[in-house]
Design an enzyme around this catalytic site. Structure first.
Site, PDB file in Angstrom:
ATOM      1  N   SER A  42      54.626  33.537  50.644  1.00 62.33           N
ATOM      2  CA  SER A  42      55.377  32.341  50.261  1.00 62.33           C
ATOM      3  C   SER A  42      55.974  32.502  48.873  1.00 62.33           C
ATOM      4  O   SER A  42      55.264  32.726  47.896  1.00 62.33           O
ATOM      5  CB  SER A  42      54.456  31.121  50.273  1.00 62.33           C
ATOM      6  OG  SER A  42      55.112  30.031  49.657  1.00 62.33           O
ATOM      7  N   HIS A  71      58.338  33.337  53.665  1.00 61.85           N
ATOM      8  CA  HIS A  71      58.089  31.900  53.835  1.00 61.85           C
ATOM      9  C   HIS A  71      58.709  31.137  52.667  1.00 61.85           C
ATOM     10  O   HIS A  71      58.396  31.391  51.501  1.00 61.85           O
ATOM     11  CB  HIS A  71      56.582  31.666  53.901  1.00 61.85           C
ATOM     12  CG  HIS A  71      56.188  30.265  54.245  1.00 61.85           C
ATOM     13  ND1 HIS A  71      56.142  29.796  55.534  1.00 61.85           N
ATOM     14  CD2 HIS A  71      55.818  29.222  53.458  1.00 61.85           C
ATOM     15  CE1 HIS A  71      55.755  28.535  55.538  1.00 61.85           C
ATOM     16  NE2 HIS A  71      55.547  28.153  54.284  1.00 61.85           N
ATOM     17  N   ASP A  88      59.449  27.436  51.033  1.00 60.89           N
ATOM     18  CA  ASP A  88      58.972  26.054  51.033  1.00 60.89           C
ATOM     19  C   ASP A  88      59.979  25.120  50.378  1.00 60.89           C
ATOM     20  O   ASP A  88      60.158  25.141  49.162  1.00 60.89           O
ATOM     21  CB  ASP A  88      57.643  25.978  50.269  1.00 60.89           C
ATOM     22  CG  ASP A  88      56.509  26.632  51.035  1.00 60.89           C
ATOM     23  OD1 ASP A  88      56.245  26.202  52.170  1.00 60.89           O
ATOM     24  OD2 ASP A  88      55.889  27.570  50.490  1.00 60.89           O
ATOM     25  N   MET A 106      60.889  21.372  49.363  1.00 60.28           N
ATOM     26  CA  MET A 106      60.237  20.073  49.124  1.00 60.28           C
ATOM     27  C   MET A 106      61.232  19.101  48.497  1.00 60.28           C
ATOM     28  O   MET A 106      62.058  19.510  47.675  1.00 60.28           O
ATOM     29  CB  MET A 106      59.049  20.258  48.175  1.00 60.28           C
ATOM     30  CG  MET A 106      58.033  21.276  48.663  1.00 60.28           C
ATOM     31  SD  MET A 106      56.591  21.313  47.583  1.00 60.28           S
ATOM     32  CE  MET A 106      55.754  22.780  48.226  1.00 60.28           C
ATOM     33  N   HIS A 135      60.190  26.319  55.711  1.00 63.83           N
ATOM     34  CA  HIS A 135      59.245  25.218  55.929  1.00 63.83           C
ATOM     35  C   HIS A 135      59.769  23.985  55.195  1.00 63.83           C
ATOM     36  O   HIS A 135      59.727  23.921  53.970  1.00 63.83           O
ATOM     37  CB  HIS A 135      57.874  25.664  55.387  1.00 63.83           C
ATOM     38  CG  HIS A 135      56.809  24.626  55.461  1.00 63.83           C
ATOM     39  ND1 HIS A 135      55.595  24.780  54.816  1.00 63.83           N
ATOM     40  CD2 HIS A 135      56.740  23.421  56.101  1.00 63.83           C
ATOM     41  CE1 HIS A 135      54.838  23.724  55.060  1.00 63.83           C
ATOM     42  NE2 HIS A 135      55.512  22.887  55.828  1.00 63.83           N
ATOM     43  N   MET A 193      59.507  20.462  53.918  1.00 58.97           N
ATOM     44  CA  MET A 193      58.630  19.339  53.581  1.00 58.97           C
ATOM     45  C   MET A 193      59.522  18.245  53.026  1.00 58.97           C
ATOM     46  O   MET A 193      59.504  17.920  51.834  1.00 58.97           O
ATOM     47  CB  MET A 193      57.566  19.793  52.567  1.00 58.97           C
ATOM     48  CG  MET A 193      56.467  20.632  53.214  1.00 58.97           C
ATOM     49  SD  MET A 193      55.591  21.670  52.043  1.00 58.97           S
ATOM     50  CE  MET A 193      56.692  23.089  52.054  1.00 58.97           C
ATOM     51  N   MET A 228      48.876  23.189  58.680  1.00 57.08           N
ATOM     52  CA  MET A 228      48.620  23.147  57.243  1.00 57.08           C
ATOM     53  C   MET A 228      47.113  23.151  57.012  1.00 57.08           C
ATOM     54  O   MET A 228      46.391  22.300  57.535  1.00 57.08           O
ATOM     55  CB  MET A 228      49.224  21.874  56.617  1.00 57.08           C
ATOM     56  CG  MET A 228      50.743  21.795  56.658  1.00 57.08           C
ATOM     57  SD  MET A 228      51.598  23.198  55.909  1.00 57.08           S
ATOM     58  CE  MET A 228      50.900  23.217  54.254  1.00 57.08           C
ATOM     59  N   ASP A 286      49.041  27.841  57.011  1.00 53.97           N
ATOM     60  CA  ASP A 286      49.696  27.717  55.709  1.00 53.97           C
ATOM     61  C   ASP A 286      48.815  26.946  54.733  1.00 53.97           C
ATOM     62  O   ASP A 286      48.604  25.742  54.904  1.00 53.97           O
ATOM     63  CB  ASP A 286      51.042  27.003  55.902  1.00 53.97           C
ATOM     64  CG  ASP A 286      51.876  26.999  54.636  1.00 53.97           C
ATOM     65  OD1 ASP A 286      51.479  27.628  53.640  1.00 53.97           O
ATOM     66  OD2 ASP A 286      52.950  26.359  54.662  1.00 53.97           O
TER      67      ASP A 286
HETATM   68  C1  DX5 Z   1      52.202  24.332  50.403  1.00 60.25           C
HETATM   69  C2  DX5 Z   1      53.163  25.311  50.989  1.00 60.25           C
HETATM   70  C3  DX5 Z   1      52.588  26.665  51.152  1.00 60.25           C
HETATM   71  C4  DX5 Z   1      52.159  27.299  49.867  1.00 60.25           C
HETATM   72  C5  DX5 Z   1      50.949  28.119  50.175  1.00 60.25           C
HETATM   73  O1  DX5 Z   1      52.731  23.069  50.465  1.00 60.25           O
HETATM   74  O2  DX5 Z   1      53.606  24.885  52.267  1.00 60.25           O
HETATM   75  O3  DX5 Z   1      53.453  27.509  51.871  1.00 60.25           O
HETATM   76  O4  DX5 Z   1      53.130  28.115  49.290  1.00 60.25           O
HETATM   77  O5  DX5 Z   1      50.454  28.608  48.988  1.00 60.25           O
HETATM   78  P1  DX5 Z   1      48.979  29.195  48.880  1.00 60.25           P
HETATM   79  O6  DX5 Z   1      48.891  30.368  49.804  1.00 60.25           O
HETATM   80  O7  DX5 Z   1      48.880  29.553  47.442  1.00 60.25           O
HETATM   81  O8  DX5 Z   1      48.031  28.078  49.290  1.00 60.25           O
HETATM   82 ZN    ZN Z   2      54.693  26.386  53.506  1.00 66.11          ZN
END
Ligand code: DX5
Ligand code: ZN
Length: 215
Positions: A7, A32, A34, A36, A65, A67, A136, A174
């Site tokens: 990620s 990956h 993320d 947000m 991903h 969010m 998650m 994740d």
């Molecule tokens: C959290 C993200 C993850 C995050 C995971 O909201 O969706 O993808 O980057 O990070 P680690 O592996 O550090 O928990």
């Molecule tokens: Zn993620």
């Protein structure tokens, strides 16, 4: 052997191109990403422009991903930015079947992410429309959080249903993934492991990816 999806969230944001290069030269399978919005989760990261800028520098599958609330508004925009897999949250999608269908119609693989409080049986009626289920194993919003142990039972229940329906839907985990839980996750039925802090926080990310890949 699981697919490994490092990620970007835990990378050095002043060095995104070198993060992409490191992954290109590693055994990582997916990248990956993320996204947000500060509404669905209490944090903001990046969106289409950053993904589009990274796309020519990466040879990996872009696993995006989302969010964000109302993710259906941006399906075509993320396709244009270079997403290969587009994952929306169950908790953010009023018309999940429609969103999953639209993602596939746009030419991407469809994904559903489930927060830790959501039961896996809530998505059994749309599994056939889903290429990847992202369970998650932390509350979304931040990297570096502790893995929630209850996740193993969810993986097993979901895997049983995928097999029962004769599907090839992948199970992605994740949050908080590390060498402490990766083997047990794979044994439980996980197909894809996301790892942020464990990879980018290690002294040798390329080797850490290889170690996860060897499990
Ligand atoms: C959290 C993200 C993850 C995050 C995971 O909201 O969706 O993808 O980057 O990070 P680690 O592996 O550090 O928990
Ligand atoms: Zn993620």
């Amino acid at each position: 052997m699981a697919l490994i999806a490092p990620s970007l969230l835990s990378a050095d944001f002043t060095q995104l191109q070198s993060a992409a290069k490191m992954l290109n030269e590693s055994q990582a399978d997916w990248f990956h990403l993320d996204v947000m919005d500060g509404v669905f989760v209490p944090n903001l990261t990046f969106g289409m422009p950053v993904i589009k800028a990274l796309r020519p520098h990466s040879t990996k599958v872009f696993d995006v991903h989302l969010m964000i609330v109302q993710p259906e508004r941006y399906i075509d925009a993320f396709k244009d930015a270079g997403a290969d897999i587009l994952t929306v949250h169950l908790e953010a999608s009023t018309h999940l079947h429609r969103s999953l269908t639209a993602i596939r119609q746009a030419g991407m693989k469809s994904g559903i992410a489930l927060n830790p409080h959501s039961r896996v049986d809530q998505i059994f009626d749309v599994l056939e429309n889903t290429d990847v289920v992202c369970l998650m194993s932390v509350n979304p919003g931040f990297g570096g959080q502790s893995f929630i142990e209850r996740t193993y039972a969810k993986v097993e229940a979901l895997k049983n249903e995928i097999v029962r329906q004769g599907l090839e839907t992948l199970i992605e985990i994740d949050g908080g993934v590390s060498d402490k839980n990766a083997s047990k996750l794979i044994a439980s039925g996980a197909d894809v492991l996301v790892a942020g802090n464990f990879v980018f926080g290690s002294s040798n990310p390329t080797q850490t990816i290889a170690d996860l890949k060897a499990l």
